[in-house]
Design a protein around this motif. Structure first.
Motif, PDB file in Angstrom:
ATOM      1  N   VAL A  14       0.623  -1.328  -0.181  1.00 22.78           N
ATOM      2  CA  VAL A  14       0.273   0.235  -0.402  1.00 22.78           C
ATOM      3  C   VAL A  14       0.895   1.461  -0.354  1.00 22.78           C
ATOM      4  N   LEU A  15       1.823   1.446   0.988  1.00 23.29           N
ATOM      5  CA  LEU A  15       2.551   3.103   1.025  1.00 23.29           C
ATOM      6  C   LEU A  15       3.410   3.171  -0.667  1.00 23.29           C
ATOM      7  N   TRP A  16       3.601   1.607  -1.152  1.00 25.11           N
ATOM      8  CA  TRP A  16       5.240   1.725  -1.719  1.00 25.11           C
ATOM      9  C   TRP A  16       4.280   2.168  -3.262  1.00 25.11           C
ATOM     10  N   ASP A  17       2.606   1.195  -2.554  1.00 20.69           N
ATOM     11  CA  ASP A  17       1.531   2.527  -4.187  1.00 20.69           C
ATOM     12  C   ASP A  17       1.888   3.697  -3.836  1.00 20.69           C
ATOM     13  N   ARG A  18       1.436   4.523  -2.828  1.00 22.08           N
ATOM     14  CA  ARG A  18       1.661   5.542  -2.427  1.00 22.08           C
ATOM     15  C   ARG A  18       1.976   6.202  -1.035  1.00 22.08           C
ATOM     16  N   SER A  19       2.609   7.505  -1.490  1.00 18.94           N
ATOM     17  CA  SER A  19       3.492   7.155  -0.028  1.00 18.94           C
ATOM     18  C   SER A  19       3.060   8.687  -0.189  1.00 18.94           C
ATOM     19  N   PRO A  20       2.725   9.852   1.166  1.00 21.35           N
ATOM     20  CA  PRO A  20       2.472   9.447   2.138  1.00 21.35           C
ATOM     21  C   PRO A  20       1.176   9.198   2.437  1.00 21.35           C
ATOM     22  N   MET A  21       0.715   8.267   3.471  1.00 19.35           N
ATOM     23  CA  MET A  21      -0.868   8.216   4.033  1.00 19.35           C
ATOM     24  C   MET A  21      -0.723   7.764   5.513  1.00 19.35           C
ATOM     25  N   SER A  22      -1.707   8.460   5.378  1.00 15.84           N
ATOM     26  CA  SER A  22      -2.204   8.684   6.667  1.00 15.84           C
ATOM     27  C   SER A  22      -2.729   6.589   7.709  1.00 15.84           C
ATOM     28  N   GLY A  23      -2.243   7.004   8.995  1.00 16.07           N
ATOM     29  CA  GLY A  23      -3.612   5.177   9.185  1.00 16.07           C
ATOM     30  C   GLY A  23      -4.527   5.257   8.911  1.00 16.07           C
ATOM     31  N   GLY A  24      -5.178   6.201   9.344  1.00 14.68           N
ATOM     32  CA  GLY A  24      -6.687   5.942   8.238  1.00 14.68           C
ATOM     33  C   GLY A  24      -6.527   5.767   6.828  1.00 14.68           C
ATOM     34  N   GLU A  25      -5.802   6.122   6.268  1.00 14.25           N
ATOM     35  CA  GLU A  25      -5.528   5.727   4.460  1.00 14.25           C
ATOM     36  C   GLU A  25      -5.648   4.400   4.509  1.00 14.25           C
ATOM     37  N   ILE A  26      -4.337   4.194   4.673  1.00 13.65           N
ATOM     38  CA  ILE A  26      -3.999   2.663   5.004  1.00 13.65           C
ATOM     39  C   ILE A  26      -5.076   1.380   5.738  1.00 13.65           C
ATOM     40  N   ALA A  27      -5.587   1.910   6.884  1.00 11.33           N
ATOM     41  CA  ALA A  27      -6.683   1.098   7.709  1.00 11.33           C
ATOM     42  C   ALA A  27      -7.711   1.319   6.304  1.00 11.33           C
ATOM     43  N   GLU A  28      -8.157   1.566   5.584  1.00  6.06           N
ATOM     44  CA  GLU A  28      -9.149   2.233   5.302  1.00  6.06           C
ATOM     45  C   GLU A  28      -8.615   0.493   3.840  1.00  6.06           C
ATOM     46  N   ARG A  29      -8.336   1.052   3.330  1.00  3.08           N
ATOM     47  CA  ARG A  29      -7.424   0.848   1.878  1.00  3.08           C
ATOM     48  C   ARG A  29      -7.671  -0.818   2.262  1.00  3.08           C
ATOM     49  N   LEU A  30      -6.323  -1.359   3.677  1.00  2.17           N
ATOM     50  CA  LEU A  30      -6.988  -2.513   3.765  1.00  2.17           C
ATOM     51  C   LEU A  30      -8.080  -3.110   4.416  1.00  2.17           C
ATOM     52  N   GLU A  31      -8.775  -2.880   4.751  1.00  2.00           N
ATOM     53  CA  GLU A  31      -9.985  -3.221   5.365  1.00  2.00           C
ATOM     54  C   GLU A  31     -10.615  -3.952   3.900  1.00  2.00           C
ATOM     55  N   ARG A  32     -10.669  -3.106   3.244  1.00  2.00           N
ATOM     56  CA  ARG A  32     -10.946  -3.605   1.673  1.00  2.00           C
ATOM     57  C   ARG A  32     -10.976  -4.788   0.713  1.00  2.00           C
ATOM     58  N   GLU A  33      -9.545  -4.912   1.758  1.00  3.29           N
ATOM     59  CA  GLU A  33      -8.491  -5.861   1.144  1.00  3.29           C
ATOM     60  C   GLU A  33      -8.198  -7.357   1.555  1.00  3.29           C
ATOM     61  N   THR A  34      -8.909  -6.847   2.761  1.00  7.64           N
ATOM     62  CA  THR A  34      -8.510  -8.141   4.087  1.00  7.64           C
ATOM     63  C   THR A  34      -8.963  -8.421   4.980  1.00  7.64           C
ATOM     64  N   ASP A  35      -9.482  -8.659   6.040  1.00  9.32           N
ATOM     65  CA  ASP A  35     -10.662  -8.402   6.529  1.00  9.32           C
ATOM     66  C   ASP A  35     -10.659  -8.308   8.302  1.00  9.32           C
ATOM     67  N   TRP A  36      -9.182  -7.457   8.109  1.00  4.54           N
ATOM     68  CA  TRP A  36      -8.619  -6.840   9.102  1.00  4.54           C
ATOM     69  C   TRP A  36      -9.352  -5.433  10.188  1.00  4.54           C
ATOM     70  N   ASN A  37      -9.253  -5.490  11.431  1.00  2.84           N
ATOM     71  CA  ASN A  37      -9.535  -3.936  11.778  1.00  2.84           C
ATOM     72  C   ASN A  37      -8.771  -3.329  12.367  1.00  2.84           C
ATOM     73  N   PRO A  38      -9.213  -1.605  12.018  1.00  2.00           N
ATOM     74  CA  PRO A  38      -8.137  -0.910  12.131  1.00  2.00           C
ATOM     75  C   PRO A  38      -6.742  -1.308  13.174  1.00  2.00           C
ATOM     76  N   LYS A  39      -7.436  -1.708  14.629  1.00  4.09           N
ATOM     77  CA  LYS A  39      -6.497  -1.388  15.528  1.00  4.09           C
ATOM     78  C   LYS A  39      -5.100  -2.588  15.003  1.00  4.09           C
ATOM     79  N   THR A  40      -5.900  -3.635  13.976  1.00  3.28           N
ATOM     80  CA  THR A  40      -4.211  -4.898  14.063  1.00  3.28           C
ATOM     81  C   THR A  40      -3.119  -4.494  12.556  1.00  3.28           C
ATOM     82  N   ILE A  41      -3.968  -3.320  12.169  1.00  2.00           N
ATOM     83  CA  ILE A  41      -3.614  -2.456  11.110  1.00  2.00           C
ATOM     84  C   ILE A  41      -2.870  -1.511  11.624  1.00  2.00           C
TER      85      ILE A  41
END
Length: 125
Positions: A14-41
């Motif tokens: 995610v970060l190689w695709d686009r940096s910088p990102m906020s933790g919230g942006e990273i979590a939002e993107r990964l939540e769509r691709e995984t079943d992880w919750n924001p705390k895990t991310i």
């Protein structure tokens, strides 16, 4: 840099695709691709910062995360670790394993041969 886990690789991509990102942006993107919750991310981000793979810069109300290492650097390190662990560091044994298991197509072999020929030409005699 310590080895990066499979889950941490997803964060890094995610970060190689686009940096910088906020933790919230990273979590939002990964939540769509995984079943992880924001705390895990966020836990994965903290681990990557501790490993030196990611840097975090405090902005006004959030942290901006940046990839501190390139994808190429991580691939190189992961490849060396894999070779050492599975094939005692030998590319020769790796190739013999793939070729011996008939996992290379004719097209793969031709491409590999072309690559090896080009490498051979680049080396001083």
């Amino acid at each position: 840099m310590n080895n990066i886990s499979d889950a941490e690789w997803k964060v890094m991509r995610v970060l190689w695709d686009r940096s910088p990102m906020s933790g919230g942006e990273i979590a939002e993107r990964l939540e769509r691709e995984t079943d992880w919750n924001p705390k895990t991310i966020h836990t994965l981000l903290r681990r990557l910062v501790a490993k030196g793979a990611v840097t975090a810069k405090k902005e006004k109300t959030y942290y901006a995360y940046y990839a501190a290492v390139s994808e190429q650097e991580c691939v190189r390190e992961e490849t060396a670790s894999f070779l050492e662990k599975c094939f005692n560091g030998s590319v020769n044994l790796l190739l013999k394993n793939f070729i011996g298991n008939d996992s290379l197509t004719e097209k793969d072999i031709d491409a590999l041969q072309a690559f090896l020929d080009a490498q051979k030409k680049r080396r001083p005699e």
